[in-house]
Write an enzyme that holds these catalytic residues in place. Structure first.
Site, short mmCIF file in Angstrom:
data_model
loop_
_atom_site.label_atom_id
_atom_site.label_comp_id
_atom_site.label_asym_id
_atom_site.label_seq_id
_atom_site.Cartn_x
_atom_site.Cartn_y
_atom_site.Cartn_z
CB THR A 37 -36.59 -37.88 11.19
OG1 THR A 37 -37.02 -38.61 10.06
CG2 THR A 37 -35.12 -38.12 11.44
CD GLU A 93 -36.15 -38.00 4.40
OE1 GLU A 93 -36.78 -38.65 5.26
OE2 GLU A 93 -36.42 -36.84 4.11
CG ASN A 141 -41.00 -36.68 2.72
OD1 ASN A 141 -41.94 -37.46 2.59
ND2 ASN A 141 -39.96 -36.93 3.47
CD GLU A 186 -32.96 -32.69 4.60
OE1 GLU A 186 -32.75 -33.43 3.61
OE2 GLU A 186 -34.06 -32.62 5.18
CG HIS A 227 -38.02 -32.59 10.34
ND1 HIS A 227 -38.97 -32.39 11.31
CD2 HIS A 227 -38.03 -33.92 10.10
CE1 HIS A 227 -39.50 -33.54 11.65
NE2 HIS A 227 -38.96 -34.49 10.92
NE ARG A 240 -43.32 -45.41 11.18
CZ ARG A 240 -42.90 -44.66 12.20
NH1 ARG A 240 -43.21 -43.39 12.27
NH2 ARG A 240 -42.17 -45.19 13.17
NE ARG A 267 -39.98 -44.63 10.13
CZ ARG A 267 -39.52 -43.67 10.95
NH1 ARG A 267 -39.54 -42.42 10.57
NH2 ARG A 267 -39.06 -43.97 12.13
CG HIS A 270 -46.92 -37.80 5.78
ND1 HIS A 270 -46.86 -38.85 6.68
CD2 HIS A 270 -45.93 -36.95 6.13
CE1 HIS A 270 -45.90 -38.61 7.56
NE2 HIS A 270 -45.32 -37.46 7.24
CG HIS A 290 -37.68 -42.02 5.88
ND1 HIS A 290 -37.70 -41.39 7.10
CD2 HIS A 290 -36.83 -43.07 6.04
CE1 HIS A 290 -36.91 -42.02 7.96
NE2 HIS A 290 -36.39 -43.06 7.34
CG HIS A 306 -47.03 -33.29 8.17
ND1 HIS A 306 -47.68 -32.28 8.83
CD2 HIS A 306 -47.77 -34.41 8.38
CE1 HIS A 306 -48.74 -32.76 9.44
NE2 HIS A 306 -48.82 -34.05 9.19
#
Ligand code: PXP
Length: 247
Positions: A105, A74, A11, A155, A194, A53, A49, A14, A47, A217
Site C-alpha cells: 500500500t 484491509e 498482518n 489508521e 505500515h 496476490r 487485494r 506475507h 488484506h 512484514h
C-alpha cells in the site's frame, strides 16, 4: 501521556505470499495466525487485494471461523470486496487505496477527495456492526473527512515516518502526533501502521491515543530468521532416515 496497553494486530499477508509463490498448501495462514494469537497478539489483519496476490477468499473465511481474537480485513473500496466483507463480517474493515502495480500500500486513502464514493460503503459497514477504519496520512483534511462520513476509526499511515532516516523524522512525527490529537477530539479511534519494525517502533511512542498497531512484514521476516535453525534441524533429522536407497 496515556497509561494504556498498546494492542498489536499482526498482518499475516506475507505468510500467504510464500504459499502463493509455489502454489503449495503451506505455509498455513490459519496456523500462522493462531501462533500469533498464542503469542499474545490482539488481532489478525489480512488484506484481500483485488488481484488476490497473497490472501485468498478461502483464507478470510477460514480465519473468520478459527480466530479467537479480532479479524481486521484491509480492502479497497471496491463493490466486489465490500460484498465479501459484508458476507464474512470481520470485526473490523480498514479501507485502503489499492493500485495493481504497487508492491505494498502506497500512501493513505484520499477520503476528502472521494467522500461521496465512500459514504455508502461506510454507512453499510457501520450498519452491519463492523468497525470501519480509514488508512490515511496524518493530514487534517483527511481526518476531518473521516469524521464527516462517520468513520469511527482511522489508521495513521506510519510508512513515511519509517522510510525517513532516524534523524529526519521529527516533522513527520509531529504530523502523526497532531493527527492523533485531532482524531481523538473528534471521538475517532486511532490505530497506526505500515513499515514498523523493532528498530523504528519506539520512534512513534510520542504519538498519543494509539489503540492498535498493525504490523506485518517485519514480524513475518523476523519469524523466518528465528525459525531458520529449527527448520534446518528438522530437515537434517528427517534425512537421517536415509538407508542408502535401493542400488
Ligand atoms: N496497515 C495497512 C493499512 C497496510 O496496508 C499494511 C500493509 O499491508 C500494514 C498496516 C502493515 O504494514 P507492514 O507490512 O509494513 O508492517
Amino acid at each position: 501521556m496515556q497509561d494504556r496497553l498498546l494492542k498489536l494486530g499482526v498482518n499475516v499477508d506475507h505468510v500467504a505470499t510464500l504459499r502463493q509463490a509455489r502454489g503449495t498448501d503451506y505455509p498455513d495462514v490459519v496456523a500462522a495466525a493462531l501462533a500469533c494469537e498464542a503469542a499474545g497478539a490482539h488481532g489478525i489483519t489480512v488484506h484481500l487485494r483485488e488481484d488476490r496476490r497473497h490472501i485468498q477468499d478461502r483464507d478470510v473465511h477460514a480465519l473468520r471461523q478459527a480466530l479467537r481474537t479480532r479479524l481486521n480485513l484491509e480492502m479497497a473500496n471496491s463493490p466486489e470486496i465490500i460484498e465479501i466483507a459484508l458476507a464474512i463480517h470481520p470485526d473490523e474493515v480498514c479501507l485502503v487505496p489499492e493500485k495493481r502495480a504497487e508492491l505494498t500500500t502506497e500512501g493513505g486513502l484520499d477520503v476528502a477527495g472521494t467522500i461521496e464514493a465512500l459514504r455508502g460503503p461506510v454507512d453499510r459497514l457501520n450498519a452491519a456492526g463492523i468497525l470501519v477504519s480509514m488508512f490515511i496520512d496524518p493530514d487534517p483534511d483527511q481526518i476531518a473527512a473521516c469524521a464527516a462520513i462517520e468513520a469511527p476509526c482511522i489508521e495513521l499511515h506510519t510508512g513515511t515516518f519509517c522510510d525517513l532516516p532516524a534523524d529526519a523524522r521529527a516533522s513527520e512525527l509531529e504530523r502523526l502526533m497532531r493527527g492523533a490529537r485531532q482524531a481523538h477530539v473528534l471521538g475517532i479511534q486511532v490505530n497506526a501502521g505500515h513499515g514498523l519494525n523493532l528498530e523504528n517502533l519506539s520512534g512513534i511512542f510520542d504519538v498519543p491515543f494509539m489503540d492498535t498497531l498493525n504490523i506485518g512484514h517485519s514480524i513475518v521476516s523476523h519469524a523466518v530468521m528465528v525459525g531458520m535453525q529449527s527448520a534446518v534441524q528438522a530437515m537434517l533429522e528427517a534425512m537421517t532416515a536415509y538407508q542408502g536407497g535401493t542400488p
